[in-house]
Design an enzyme around this catalytic site. Structure first.
Site, PDB file in Angstrom:
ATOM      1  N   HIS A 145      -4.600   1.254   7.454  1.00 37.41           N
ATOM      2  CA  HIS A 145      -3.245   1.816   7.585  1.00 37.41           C
ATOM      3  C   HIS A 145      -3.073   3.005   6.630  1.00 37.41           C
ATOM      4  O   HIS A 145      -2.543   4.051   7.021  1.00 37.41           O
ATOM      5  CB  HIS A 145      -2.231   0.697   7.297  1.00 37.41           C
ATOM      6  CG  HIS A 145      -0.797   1.102   7.248  1.00 37.41           C
ATOM      7  ND1 HIS A 145       0.150   0.685   8.171  1.00 37.41           N
ATOM      8  CD2 HIS A 145      -0.110   1.890   6.372  1.00 37.41           C
ATOM      9  CE1 HIS A 145       1.332   1.189   7.862  1.00 37.41           C
ATOM     10  NE2 HIS A 145       1.210   1.935   6.764  1.00 37.41           N
ATOM     11  N   GLU A 146      -3.556   2.844   5.400  1.00 35.09           N
ATOM     12  CA  GLU A 146      -3.403   3.918   4.404  1.00 35.09           C
ATOM     13  C   GLU A 146      -4.286   5.122   4.725  1.00 35.09           C
ATOM     14  O   GLU A 146      -3.852   6.275   4.577  1.00 35.09           O
ATOM     15  CB  GLU A 146      -3.729   3.407   2.989  1.00 35.09           C
ATOM     16  CG  GLU A 146      -2.907   2.225   2.491  1.00 35.09           C
ATOM     17  CD  GLU A 146      -1.425   2.341   2.747  1.00 35.09           C
ATOM     18  OE1 GLU A 146      -0.910   3.472   2.820  1.00 35.09           O
ATOM     19  OE2 GLU A 146      -0.777   1.297   2.898  1.00 35.09           O
ATOM     20  N   GLN A 169       2.812  10.088   1.873  1.00 32.40           N
ATOM     21  CA  GLN A 169       4.122   9.445   1.959  1.00 32.40           C
ATOM     22  C   GLN A 169       5.047   9.885   0.838  1.00 32.40           C
ATOM     23  O   GLN A 169       6.266   9.793   0.961  1.00 32.40           O
ATOM     24  CB  GLN A 169       3.977   7.915   1.903  1.00 32.40           C
ATOM     25  CG  GLN A 169       3.337   7.322   3.149  1.00 32.40           C
ATOM     26  CD  GLN A 169       3.226   5.810   3.038  1.00 32.40           C
ATOM     27  OE1 GLN A 169       2.298   5.293   2.427  1.00 32.40           O
ATOM     28  NE2 GLN A 169       4.174   5.093   3.607  1.00 32.40           N
ATOM     29  N   CYS A 184       5.752  -0.265   7.524  1.00 37.04           N
ATOM     30  CA  CYS A 184       5.417   0.949   6.772  1.00 37.04           C
ATOM     31  C   CYS A 184       6.633   1.385   5.986  1.00 37.04           C
ATOM     32  O   CYS A 184       7.745   1.399   6.516  1.00 37.04           O
ATOM     33  CB  CYS A 184       4.981   2.053   7.739  1.00 37.04           C
ATOM     34  SG  CYS A 184       4.503   3.587   6.911  1.00 37.04           S
ATOM     35  N   LEU A 185       6.416   1.745   4.738  1.00 30.73           N
ATOM     36  CA  LEU A 185       7.524   2.199   3.895  1.00 30.73           C
ATOM     37  C   LEU A 185       8.146   3.482   4.441  1.00 30.73           C
ATOM     38  O   LEU A 185       9.286   3.798   4.117  1.00 30.73           O
ATOM     39  CB  LEU A 185       7.033   2.412   2.458  1.00 30.73           C
ATOM     40  CG  LEU A 185       6.570   1.139   1.724  1.00 30.73           C
ATOM     41  CD1 LEU A 185       5.981   1.488   0.371  1.00 30.73           C
ATOM     42  CD2 LEU A 185       7.708   0.132   1.587  1.00 30.73           C
ATOM     43  N   HIS A 203      -2.717   7.331   7.173  1.00 30.87           N
ATOM     44  CA  HIS A 203      -1.722   8.251   6.587  1.00 30.87           C
ATOM     45  C   HIS A 203      -2.382   9.558   6.132  1.00 30.87           C
ATOM     46  O   HIS A 203      -1.792  10.638   6.257  1.00 30.87           O
ATOM     47  CB  HIS A 203      -1.032   7.614   5.382  1.00 30.87           C
ATOM     48  CG  HIS A 203       0.125   6.713   5.714  1.00 30.87           C
ATOM     49  ND1 HIS A 203       1.259   7.160   6.369  1.00 30.87           N
ATOM     50  CD2 HIS A 203       0.341   5.389   5.460  1.00 30.87           C
ATOM     51  CE1 HIS A 203       2.124   6.154   6.506  1.00 30.87           C
ATOM     52  NE2 HIS A 203       1.580   5.061   5.966  1.00 30.87           N
ATOM     53  N   GLY A 226       0.834  -1.200   0.000  1.00 33.82           N
ATOM     54  CA  GLY A 226       0.000   0.000   0.000  1.00 33.82           C
ATOM     55  C   GLY A 226       0.863   1.242   0.000  1.00 33.82           C
ATOM     56  O   GLY A 226       2.061   1.175   0.291  1.00 33.82           O
TER      57      GLY A 226
END
Ligand code: GNR
Ligand code: NI
Length: 177
Positions: free
Chosen positions: A143-144, A61, A101-102, A147, A56
């Site tokens: 999660h997204e 981000q 998480c990236l 963000h 994702g």
């Protein structure tokens, strides 16, 4: 500012911000219309997510404060999903899953989320899309969407754990500068 690192065809791999970058705390703006620019953003985000690789990615981000997310939980990159202005309409149950998480590379910790969600969004074509899902996809979408509200999975951890992660990330940043 969007940092373009590489190009393949007409798509671009975007730079992913790392915690504790303050840009990750901005509340993203709703998208008034799924314009050509938004579709380009979606395509670049998908390429960036696949390149990472991740399951994702949310626009904040890549330093874009717009309510756009992409997800694909398949191994063969066969189910790209783009959600614009996603809203969780209903949630049921709780489930705990190890998250990463990236924007917080190398850190994996269990987080509790709703087990099942109903989400309403616009798709890449600007049409209303309703999704009812559970499992990894439900966790990933939550999660997204976090963000988009300036929230990171580390916010669900203890202050001690978060402080340790923050120090580790700051050290990592110093080493790669
Ligand atoms: O790649 C990712 N893996 C992941 C694993 C468990 C729960 C959520 C995620 S999302 C993450 C990519 C990312 O940072 N998206 O914002
Ligand atoms: Ni993330």
């Amino acid at each position: 500012m969007r940092y373009i690192l590489g190009e393949t065809g007409h798509m671009s791999i975007l730079h992913v911000l790392h915690y504790p970058d303050p840009q990750l705390r901005i509340i993203a703006e709703p998208v008034p219309e799924v314009s050509r620019d938004i579709r380009t953003l979606i395509d670049d985000m998908l390429e960036t997510m696949y390149d990472a690789p991740g399951v994702g990615l949310a626009a904040p981000q890549v330093d874009v404060a717009k309510r756009v997310i992409v997800v694909d939980i398949t191994e063969d990159k066969s189910k790209p999903l783009a959600l614009v202005n996603p809203e969780i309409m209903r949630r049921q149950g709780t489930v705990q899953m190890e998250e990463g998480c990236l924007s917080v590379p190398g850190i994996y910790e269990p987080v509790e989320r709703a087990e099942w969600i109903k989400v309403r969004a616009l798709d890449r074509g600007g049409h209303v899309l309703d999704i009812e899902t559970d499992g990894v996809l439900a966790v990933c979408i939550q999660h997204e969407i976090d963000h988009l509200d300036g929230k990171l999975f580390v916010d669900y951890l203890s202050e001690l754990k978060r402080a340790r992660i923050r120090k580790k990330m700051e050290k990592l940043r110093r080493q790669t500068m």
